[in-house]
Design a protein around this motif. Structure first.
Motif, PDB file in Angstrom:
ATOM      1  N   ASP A   1      23.074  11.648-109.181  1.00  0.00           N
ATOM      2  CA  ASP A   1      22.924  11.475-108.558  1.00  0.00           C
ATOM      3  C   ASP A   1      22.879  12.532-107.603  1.00  0.00           C
ATOM      4  O   ASP A   1      23.778  12.724-107.140  1.00  0.00           O
ATOM      5  N   ASP A   2      21.500  13.236-107.442  1.00  0.00           N
ATOM      6  CA  ASP A   2      21.154  14.218-106.204  1.00  0.00           C
ATOM      7  C   ASP A   2      22.202  13.803-104.928  1.00  0.00           C
ATOM      8  O   ASP A   2      22.172  12.534-104.358  1.00  0.00           O
ATOM      9  N   LEU A   3      23.605  14.509-104.430  1.00  0.00           N
ATOM     10  CA  LEU A   3      24.260  15.196-103.034  1.00  0.00           C
ATOM     11  C   LEU A   3      24.215  15.543-102.670  1.00  0.00           C
ATOM     12  O   LEU A   3      24.170  16.367-102.312  1.00  0.00           O
ATOM     13  N   GLN A   4      24.274  14.798-100.524  1.00  0.00           N
ATOM     14  CA  GLN A   4      23.772  15.900 -99.736  1.00  0.00           C
ATOM     15  C   GLN A   4      25.064  15.645 -99.092  1.00  0.00           C
ATOM     16  O   GLN A   4      25.175  13.720 -98.619  1.00  0.00           O
ATOM     17  N   VAL A   5      26.025  15.683 -98.253  1.00  0.00           N
ATOM     18  CA  VAL A   5      27.415  15.791 -97.700  1.00  0.00           C
ATOM     19  C   VAL A   5      25.989  16.191 -95.713  1.00  0.00           C
ATOM     20  O   VAL A   5      26.799  17.214 -95.737  1.00  0.00           O
ATOM     21  N   SER A   6      26.019  15.648 -94.994  1.00  0.00           N
ATOM     22  CA  SER A   6      26.563  16.603 -93.572  1.00  0.00           C
ATOM     23  C   SER A   6      28.089  15.513 -93.072  1.00  0.00           C
ATOM     24  O   SER A   6      28.354  14.575 -93.049  1.00  0.00           O
ATOM     25  N   ALA A   7      28.189  16.549 -91.710  1.00  0.00           N
ATOM     26  CA  ALA A   7      29.362  16.410 -90.899  1.00  0.00           C
ATOM     27  C   ALA A   7      28.887  15.818 -89.935  1.00  0.00           C
ATOM     28  O   ALA A   7      28.069  16.558 -88.676  1.00  0.00           O
ATOM     29  N   ASN A   8      29.403  14.900 -89.069  1.00  0.00           N
ATOM     30  CA  ASN A   8      29.103  14.798 -87.352  1.00  0.00           C
ATOM     31  C   ASN A   8      29.865  14.737 -86.866  1.00  0.00           C
ATOM     32  O   ASN A   8      31.697  14.460 -87.008  1.00  0.00           O
ATOM     33  N   TYR A   9      30.103  15.299 -85.671  1.00  0.00           N
ATOM     34  CA  TYR A   9      31.279  15.737 -84.699  1.00  0.00           C
ATOM     35  C   TYR A   9      30.550  14.941 -83.155  1.00  0.00           C
ATOM     36  O   TYR A   9      29.342  15.712 -82.878  1.00  0.00           O
ATOM     37  N   GLU A  10      31.793  15.139 -82.483  1.00  0.00           N
ATOM     38  CA  GLU A  10      31.570  15.361 -80.795  1.00  0.00           C
ATOM     39  C   GLU A  10      33.023  15.336 -79.808  1.00  0.00           C
ATOM     40  O   GLU A  10      34.131  15.879 -80.423  1.00  0.00           O
ATOM     41  N   LYS A  11      32.550  17.399 -79.443  1.00  0.00           N
ATOM     42  CA  LYS A  11      33.370  17.630 -78.768  1.00  0.00           C
ATOM     43  C   LYS A  11      34.621  16.937 -78.055  1.00  0.00           C
ATOM     44  O   LYS A  11      34.005  16.037 -77.286  1.00  0.00           O
ATOM     45  N   MET A  12      35.389  17.766 -78.110  1.00  0.00           N
ATOM     46  CA  MET A  12      36.755  17.260 -77.001  1.00  0.00           C
ATOM     47  C   MET A  12      36.290  17.199 -75.227  1.00  0.00           C
ATOM     48  O   MET A  12      35.573  18.194 -75.000  1.00  0.00           O
ATOM     49  N   THR A  13      36.957  16.173 -74.567  1.00  0.00           N
ATOM     50  CA  THR A  13      36.524  15.805 -73.125  1.00  0.00           C
ATOM     51  C   THR A  13      37.916  16.568 -72.008  1.00  0.00           C
ATOM     52  O   THR A  13      38.821  16.106 -72.741  1.00  0.00           O
ATOM     53  N   TYR A  14      37.498  18.181 -71.645  1.00  0.00           N
ATOM     54  CA  TYR A  14      38.645  17.936 -70.569  1.00  0.00           C
ATOM     55  C   TYR A  14      38.540  18.110 -68.936  1.00  0.00           C
ATOM     56  O   TYR A  14      37.833  18.672 -69.370  1.00  0.00           O
ATOM     57  N   TYR A  15      39.324  18.520 -69.022  1.00  0.00           N
ATOM     58  CA  TYR A  15      39.441  18.605 -67.270  1.00  0.00           C
ATOM     59  C   TYR A  15      40.342  19.919 -66.385  1.00  0.00           C
ATOM     60  O   TYR A  15      41.301  20.497 -67.159  1.00  0.00           O
ATOM     61  N   ILE A  16      39.514  19.575 -65.740  1.00  0.00           N
ATOM     62  CA  ILE A  16      39.755  20.644 -64.534  1.00  0.00           C
ATOM     63  C   ILE A  16      40.437  20.636 -63.375  1.00  0.00           C
ATOM     64  O   ILE A  16      39.710  19.708 -62.338  1.00  0.00           O
ATOM     65  N   THR A  17      41.691  20.787 -62.854  1.00  0.00           N
ATOM     66  CA  THR A  17      41.990  20.550 -61.160  1.00  0.00           C
ATOM     67  C   THR A  17      42.365  21.543 -61.604  1.00  0.00           C
ATOM     68  O   THR A  17      42.805  22.490 -61.530  1.00  0.00           O
ATOM     69  N   PHE A  18      42.398  21.843 -59.552  1.00  0.00           N
ATOM     70  CA  PHE A  18      42.197  23.160 -58.512  1.00  0.00           C
ATOM     71  C   PHE A  18      43.055  23.058 -57.436  1.00  0.00           C
ATOM     72  O   PHE A  18      43.624  21.714 -57.000  1.00  0.00           O
ATOM     73  N   GLU A  19      43.936  23.772 -57.916  1.00  0.00           N
ATOM     74  CA  GLU A  19      45.751  23.572 -56.704  1.00  0.00           C
ATOM     75  C   GLU A  19      45.409  24.910 -55.546  1.00  0.00           C
ATOM     76  O   GLU A  19      45.498  26.136 -56.057  1.00  0.00           O
ATOM     77  N   LEU A  20      45.317  24.136 -54.285  1.00  0.00           N
ATOM     78  CA  LEU A  20      45.552  24.852 -52.534  1.00  0.00           C
ATOM     79  C   LEU A  20      46.283  25.254 -52.360  1.00  0.00           C
ATOM     80  O   LEU A  20      46.549  25.525 -51.360  1.00  0.00           O
ATOM     81  N   PHE A  21      47.299  24.156 -52.864  1.00  0.00           N
ATOM     82  CA  PHE A  21      48.717  24.598 -51.770  1.00  0.00           C
ATOM     83  C   PHE A  21      48.636  23.817 -50.488  1.00  0.00           C
ATOM     84  O   PHE A  21      49.462  24.388 -49.480  1.00  0.00           O
ATOM     85  N   GLY A  22      48.147  22.693 -50.721  1.00  0.00           N
ATOM     86  CA  GLY A  22      47.534  21.867 -48.974  1.00  0.00           C
ATOM     87  C   GLY A  22      46.907  22.618 -48.794  1.00  0.00           C
ATOM     88  O   GLY A  22      46.737  23.148 -46.689  1.00  0.00           O
TER      89      GLY A  22
END
Length: 204
Positions: A94-115
């Motif tokens: 029959d008629d076919l419809q394909v959809s993609a689902n996705y979520e963005k990855m989560t990333y973390y940024i830390t900040f180094e101030l050398f004390g």
């Protein structure tokens, strides 16, 4: 279908990538159209033999919870995808419809101030987000002259200066503060019109 978290960021989306029509006036002949290039999922190739369709899809590693929703007539199916290559076979009745689902990855940024200075909180971001630039700080005669993605303690050198206005997040990482001596600005007079001057602070 678009979903957003409490901060208003996109967390999930759905994108139509394929549509196939089983021609009623010519049984066994199928027309297939694809959106073959997508940031999240690339349809690398597809093989069509009569009504047998095989999709080979490559999932971008920066996305997670990726799947295909397939609607064929009144029937609905869901296929979970893994990062990398995936092959999904269909028999089109029959008629076919394909959809993609996705979520963005989560990333973390830390900040180094050398004390030095006040600690900067870690930032939680999604793929392609822009990180927020930490506030300027003064500490013991020094200020932060820039943030960098790499620091070599052996030579005390920095590389990969981060531009918060344009650099997009693509991984979990640490940004290193480069402290430089603070210099008081020099006040100069600038003539703007005949007989009229303004004072400006010149920073070096």
């Amino acid at each position: 279908i678009w979903g957003r978290d409490v901060a208003g960021r996109l967390i999930k989306s759905r994108e139509l990538i394929a549509h196939a029509i089983n021609k009623t006036d010519a049984p066994g002949i199928v027309d297939v159209s694809f959106k073959e290039t997508s940031t999240q999922l690339d349809v690398e190739s597809y093989a069509l033999s009569g009504t047998a369709l095989t999709i080979k899809a490559v999932v971008n590693s920066h996305y997670t919870n990726t799947s295909l929703d397939v609607t064929e007539g009144e029937d609905e199916f869901n296929y979970s995808l893994t990062s990398g290559d995936n092959e999904i076979p269909f028999v089109i009745s029959d008629d076919l419809q394909v959809s993609a689902n996705y979520e963005k990855m989560t990333y973390y940024i830390t900040f180094e101030l050398f004390g030095k200075g006040a600690p900067v909180p870690q930032q939680t971001l999604q793929y392609l987000d822009l990180a927020a630039m930490p506030p300027s700080q003064y500490f013991d005669g020094e200020i932060i002259g820039g943030w960098y993605t790499s620091y070599d303690p052996a030579t005390e050198t920095f590389s990969g200066e981060w531009n918060f206005a344009i650099n997009q997040v693509g991984r979990t990482m640490t940004l290193y503060a480069k402290w430089v001596p603070y210099k008081e600005p020099t006040e100069i007079d600038v003539e703007v019109e005949a007989g009229q001057t303004i004072k400006l602070n010149l920073y070096q």
